[in-house]
Enzyme design. Structure first.
Site, short mmCIF file in Angstrom:
data_model
loop_
_atom_site.label_atom_id
_atom_site.label_comp_id
_atom_site.label_asym_id
_atom_site.label_seq_id
_atom_site.Cartn_x
_atom_site.Cartn_y
_atom_site.Cartn_z
N PRO A 1 0.82 -1.23 0.00
CA PRO A 1 0.00 0.00 0.00
C PRO A 1 0.85 1.27 0.00
O PRO A 1 0.33 2.35 -0.29
CB PRO A 1 -0.84 -0.13 1.27
CG PRO A 1 -0.22 -1.21 2.08
CD PRO A 1 0.56 -2.08 1.15
N GLU B 1 3.46 -7.03 8.34
CA GLU B 1 3.72 -5.58 8.19
C GLU B 1 4.63 -5.27 7.00
O GLU B 1 5.06 -4.13 6.84
CB GLU B 1 4.32 -5.01 9.49
CG GLU B 1 3.38 -5.12 10.69
CD GLU B 1 2.05 -4.41 10.47
OE1 GLU B 1 2.07 -3.23 10.10
OE2 GLU B 1 0.99 -5.05 10.68
N ARG C 1 -3.86 -9.85 -20.05
CA ARG C 1 -4.87 -9.68 -21.10
C ARG C 1 -4.40 -8.72 -22.20
O ARG C 1 -5.01 -8.66 -23.26
CB ARG C 1 -6.22 -9.23 -20.51
CG ARG C 1 -6.20 -7.88 -19.86
CD ARG C 1 -7.54 -7.55 -19.21
NE ARG C 1 -8.60 -7.26 -20.17
CZ ARG C 1 -8.71 -6.11 -20.85
NH1 ARG C 1 -7.83 -5.14 -20.67
NH2 ARG C 1 -9.70 -5.92 -21.68
N ASP D 1 -10.98 0.04 -24.08
CA ASP D 1 -11.04 -0.13 -22.62
C ASP D 1 -10.99 1.21 -21.91
O ASP D 1 -10.33 2.14 -22.37
CB ASP D 1 -9.81 -0.93 -22.12
CG ASP D 1 -9.87 -2.40 -22.48
OD1 ASP D 1 -10.95 -2.88 -22.87
OD2 ASP D 1 -8.82 -3.05 -22.35
CL1 6GU Z 1 -0.34 -3.79 -3.58
N1 6GU Z 1 -0.72 -4.63 -1.11
C1 6GU Z 1 -1.34 -4.59 0.07
N2 6GU Z 1 -0.96 -5.45 1.02
N3 6GU Z 1 -2.31 -3.76 0.36
C2 6GU Z 1 -2.66 -2.93 -0.62
C3 6GU Z 1 -2.07 -2.91 -1.87
C4 6GU Z 1 -1.09 -3.79 -2.09
N4 6GU Z 1 -2.64 -1.96 -2.62
C5 6GU Z 1 -3.56 -1.42 -1.84
N5 6GU Z 1 -3.57 -1.98 -0.64
#
Ligand code: 6GU
Length: 231
Positions: free
Chosen positions: A86, A113, A155, A170
């Site tokens: 994230p 973590e 894809r 798309d």
């Molecule tokens: Cl790529 N990984 C994780 N663990 N949480 C996320 C993410 C990725 N993208 C948004 N939240």
């Protein structure tokens, strides 16, 4: 051929990649996919892959040594190492397009973590390392992100979709659809529960239909994605 390698402590999580479109492409040799269990690269009795964070705090951090063993084995100078997190850069259709032309993508799925930061630092001097995020929310691990990224990339590889299907229309596709989401689509019957299909779609006037679809895409983008409509 585009080869995907995925390293995870939950190999079964990636099983859906062998279904449907991608499964066929893997069978046909258009794509390659190998999933590796990180614990196979941990050599203590309990195959430990995590430890408490330096500096304190909740949760556990993935130890660097098993990652080093796995990545030393899998990476070549042509590989891109993708770390879903994230805290990464937002994943986009343009990035999917770029990845689809590469020979080898290696995914390191963090749990807990995250992965000791020295893993990304170390491999940054050897290969391209991309930390990638799906959006502004937190998943329990990188596996679902890898399902998403692999599907979005695969894809776009020629021969994976039937070549009758165009990816040009798309949402977000580079060109006319950049910064647009696709508008509404319709099929038979012409009337369903008193709702009629827009007349223009049955007119046979392809130029008018294309102009109408573009207008619909702009309206939908303004409503659902004002952040894109401004750009
Ligand atoms: Cl790529 N990984 C994780 N663990 N949480 C996320 C993410 C990725 N993208 C948004 N939240």
């Amino acid at each position: 051929m585009l080869k995907f390698d995925v390293i995870t402590v939950f190999p079964e999580y990636l099983a859906p990649l062998r279904l449907s479109l991608l499964g066929r492409a893997i069978e046909d040799g258009v794509l390659g996919l190998d999933v590796h269990d990180l614990r196979d690269f941990a050599h203590d009795k309990h195959q430990t892959v995590d430890d408490a964070p330096y500096g304190g705090g909740p949760g556990m951090v993935m130890k660097p040594e098993p990652w080093g063993e796995a990545l030393d084995q899998l990476l070549t100078p042509e590989s891109v190492l993708i770390i879903p997190t994230p805290s990464g850069r937002p994943f986009t259709q343009a990035q999917a397009q770029e990845y689809s032309a590469m020979p080898h993508l290696v995914f390191a799925c963090g749990r807990y973590e995250g992965i000791d930061s020295r893993v990304a630092s170390h491999y940054s001097s050897k290969v391209r390392v991309d930390e990638v995020s799906l959006g502004d929310y937190v998943l329990a691990g990188g596996e679902v992100a890898v399902l998403t990224i692999v599907e979005a990339v695969a894809r776009l590889v020629p021969g994976v979709l039937g070549n009758e299907v165009s990816v040009q229309d798309d949402s977000f596709a580079q060109g006319a659809m950049e910064n647009l989401v696709e508008g509404p689509v319709f099929t038979r019957p012409p009337v369903w529960r008193e709702l009629e299909v827009p007349e223009i779609l049955t007119s046979g006037d392809h130029a008018k239909i294309a102009a109408w679809r573009h207008l619909q895409a702009m309206q939908k983008t303004a409503i659902n994605r004002p952040d894109l409509a401004d750009s």
